[in-house]
Design a protein around this motif. Sequence first.
Motif, PDB file in Angstrom:
ATOM      1  N   UNK A  68       0.831  -1.206   0.000  1.00 31.93           N
ATOM      2  CA  UNK A  68       0.000   0.000   0.000  1.00 31.93           C
ATOM      3  C   UNK A  68       0.864   1.255   0.000  1.00 31.93           C
ATOM      4  N   UNK A  69       0.362   2.276  -0.669  1.00 32.61           N
ATOM      5  CA  UNK A  69       0.987   3.597  -0.688  1.00 32.61           C
ATOM      6  C   UNK A  69      -0.076   4.611  -0.287  1.00 32.61           C
ATOM      7  N   UNK A  70      -0.106   4.931   1.007  1.00 33.38           N
ATOM      8  CA  UNK A  70      -1.091   5.876   1.519  1.00 33.38           C
ATOM      9  C   UNK A  70      -0.510   7.278   1.730  1.00 33.38           C
ATOM     10  N   UNK A  71       0.782   7.450   1.501  1.00 32.57           N
ATOM     11  CA  UNK A  71       1.406   8.726   1.796  1.00 32.57           C
ATOM     12  C   UNK A  71       0.747   9.894   1.090  1.00 32.57           C
ATOM     13  N   UNK A  72       0.497   9.754  -0.207  1.00 31.28           N
ATOM     14  CA  UNK A  72      -0.114  10.848  -0.960  1.00 31.28           C
ATOM     15  C   UNK A  72      -1.527  11.139  -0.478  1.00 31.28           C
ATOM     16  N   UNK A  73      -2.279  10.077  -0.119  1.00 30.92           N
ATOM     17  CA  UNK A  73      -3.651  10.284   0.352  1.00 30.92           C
ATOM     18  C   UNK A  73      -3.647  10.921   1.739  1.00 30.92           C
ATOM     19  N   UNK A  75      -1.548  13.089   2.747  1.00 34.72           N
ATOM     20  CA  UNK A  75      -1.285  14.506   2.523  1.00 34.72           C
ATOM     21  C   UNK A  75      -2.523  15.222   1.997  1.00 34.72           C
ATOM     22  N   UNK A  76      -3.243  14.586   1.080  1.00 35.98           N
ATOM     23  CA  UNK A  76      -4.457  15.207   0.542  1.00 35.98           C
ATOM     24  C   UNK A  76      -5.520  15.354   1.626  1.00 35.98           C
ATOM     25  N   UNK A  77      -5.713  14.304   2.425  1.00 34.44           N
ATOM     26  CA  UNK A  77      -6.702  14.375   3.510  1.00 34.44           C
ATOM     27  C   UNK A  77      -6.364  15.509   4.466  1.00 34.44           C
ATOM     28  N   UNK A  78      -5.094  15.627   4.842  1.00 32.76           N
ATOM     29  CA  UNK A  78      -4.678  16.685   5.766  1.00 32.76           C
ATOM     30  C   UNK A  78      -4.856  18.058   5.133  1.00 32.76           C
ATOM     31  N   UNK A  79      -4.524  18.174   3.872  1.00 36.13           N
ATOM     32  CA  UNK A  79      -4.647  19.447   3.167  1.00 36.13           C
ATOM     33  C   UNK A  79      -6.107  19.891   3.090  1.00 36.13           C
ATOM     34  N   UNK A  80      -6.993  18.968   2.765  1.00 37.73           N
ATOM     35  CA  UNK A  80      -8.424  19.291   2.694  1.00 37.73           C
ATOM     36  C   UNK A  80      -8.951  19.703   4.065  1.00 37.73           C
ATOM     37  N   UNK A  81      -8.562  18.954   5.084  1.00 33.09           N
ATOM     38  CA  UNK A  81      -9.027  19.287   6.433  1.00 33.09           C
ATOM     39  C   UNK A  81      -8.553  20.678   6.851  1.00 33.09           C
ATOM     40  N   UNK A  82      -7.303  20.988   6.559  1.00 33.37           N
ATOM     41  CA  UNK A  82      -6.778  22.311   6.894  1.00 33.37           C
ATOM     42  C   UNK A  82      -7.537  23.404   6.158  1.00 33.37           C
TER      43      UNK A  82
END
Length: 663
Positions: A68-73, A75-82
């Motif tokens: 699994x490669x969740x690193x990019x997701x 970052x996107x989840x954190x960016x959206x939340x911010x």
Amino acid sequence: MTLSNETTRRWLRRAGSARLEFGADYNPDQWPREVWDDDVRAMREAGVTIVSLAIFSWARLEPRDGEYDFGWLDEVMDLLHAGGITVDLATATASPPPWLTREHPEILPVTRTGEILWPGARQHWRPTSPVFREHALRLAGALATRYADHPALVAWHVNNELGCHNVYDYSDDAARAFRVWLRERYGTVEALNHAWGTAFWSQRYDDFEEILPPRLAASHPNPTQQLDFKRFSSDALKDHLRAERDLLRRITPEVPVTTNFMVMGEMKPMNYADWAAEVDFVSNDHYVLPGPQARDELSFSANLTGNIAGGEPWFLMEHSTSAVNWQPVNVAKKPGELARDSLTHVAHGADAVCFFQWRQSRAGAEKYHSAMLPHAGTDSDLFRGVARLGERLRELAPIAGSRRRRAAVGIVFDWESWWTAEQDSHPTDRLRYKQEALDWYTALLDAGIRADVVPAGGPLEEYRLLIAPVLHVVPAALAARLDAWVASGGHLVTTYFSGIVDENDHVWLGGYPGALRDLLGIRIEEFGPLLDGESVTLDDGATGTLWTDRIDVTGPDVEVLARYRTGEQADRAAVTRRRVGAGSAAYVSTRLGPDGLAGLLPRLLGPAGVTGELPAELGGRVELAIRGDHWFLINRTDQPVDLRALPGAPEVLEARGVAVFTN
């Protein structure tokens, strides 16, 4: 397991305040990292509050089997939340990655002619494949475990548009699962033989293992086999929905689960009325289809979605800001249509307005499909229209959570009649079930009458007038239910090819319309389908096409409302109504279309005491929908409409406009 109302409405809430959600599918993995910050800034400018994320990201999330490669997701989840944007997170199981189909080609669907549907597009998986199910649940479990406590997560999005391209699979996996389904339905092969009428054409089975899906055959496959395969195929997808849902609920019990239905056009294989109980809130995708009733079909489908949801608010998961890419000619929306289309869904119960997609793709099969952020960028009329819609939805926040007000008229919509009435070896293959229902809906809109489009299993008894077009499949229990409702004062209208068969597609004997014959007080010995180009004239001036019936009046208190003036049935009854106590049952024996129904409707609405809620001078130019205390006036025309006759409304409703006010 059913979640509490508070939990299922997490997608409606932010900082404890109800709102109408606004957003789109978001596909950041199509773009380089530096674009993501621009996306969030533009989302905030447009008023976006929620995105559906990772719908087609399986190959990126699991690039190799079990890795699994969740690193990019992350970052996107954190960016959206911010950025203050919440996430409806997909399980990403809609489109298997190349490694999975290479290692397990047995998950690929098979057509009725034996062709394999190969990778290269999407939804290349069998709903009944145990191998696919294992890998899909493994991915869904990994996502749920990783993001269970992420503050951006407000809902789970199971798969995507289940069955859009793979509903009918005729593989060996499907054959095995079909036999299991048939055993559960019938118990014994003798019961199946009776239900399928296998005495015909020497089709009697001695063992369930002899049964196959209705693959390509020398002639028409067994009709009940076809019907049961449609039922099974809808249930197989529903079973996959349940499997992913149950896994998500075990890991994240407080996060509501949905999947996007497709109540639109001729998308009939999935029985969404049956699926609705499987999700915590109903979601739907809708795209406008070209044609003279395009806008009415949008309203019809939104109306039906609201009633599938039981009157509760629902989520418009996808529609288009402008042109799509998959029609023969893809025309951009006219000024005002973006907002009118969106707010029509809100008028019929949607508490979220979302699009495919946020940023228009540069590559791939949908690069010419419109988006919230078009190729032209933020400096475009389309993006400015999107931002104006976002502001309008913020102004309409008090509507969130309100229920639609029930109408006096219900149009009965039945998936099994839709499936069965359009099967082969019938009196005509020109019949289109939904078109007949839509014609009645348009005629009612033209007359200024609100109507609900309600599933056959819904609360029919709460309506004063029920219109049941082409109610072809009528089990004994439904016939008894309609009999009792009419006897208690209800008013029923039905049409040609109604009441003909039971749940096994067996004809009700004794003459048509079969199960409804005694209630209607008429008897028909033979159908009278019309050839292409043929028509008949009624004595009220209406023109009938598609169908006629030779009606004999057999019951007491039957009134002939219209007769045929021309054709084989000249001087015979075309439209009848039987009085039954305080109620009535009417029959329309030909397709009249919206124009022909316009003259007939007053004679059907009158006995039920149904009148319009808008001033008569508004004619059919304005559609009315009511949610709570809010009235939605939707301009069905390309011209301004004077509303001064309606207290509380604005003076003028602009072309293609929507006015919302309390009344």
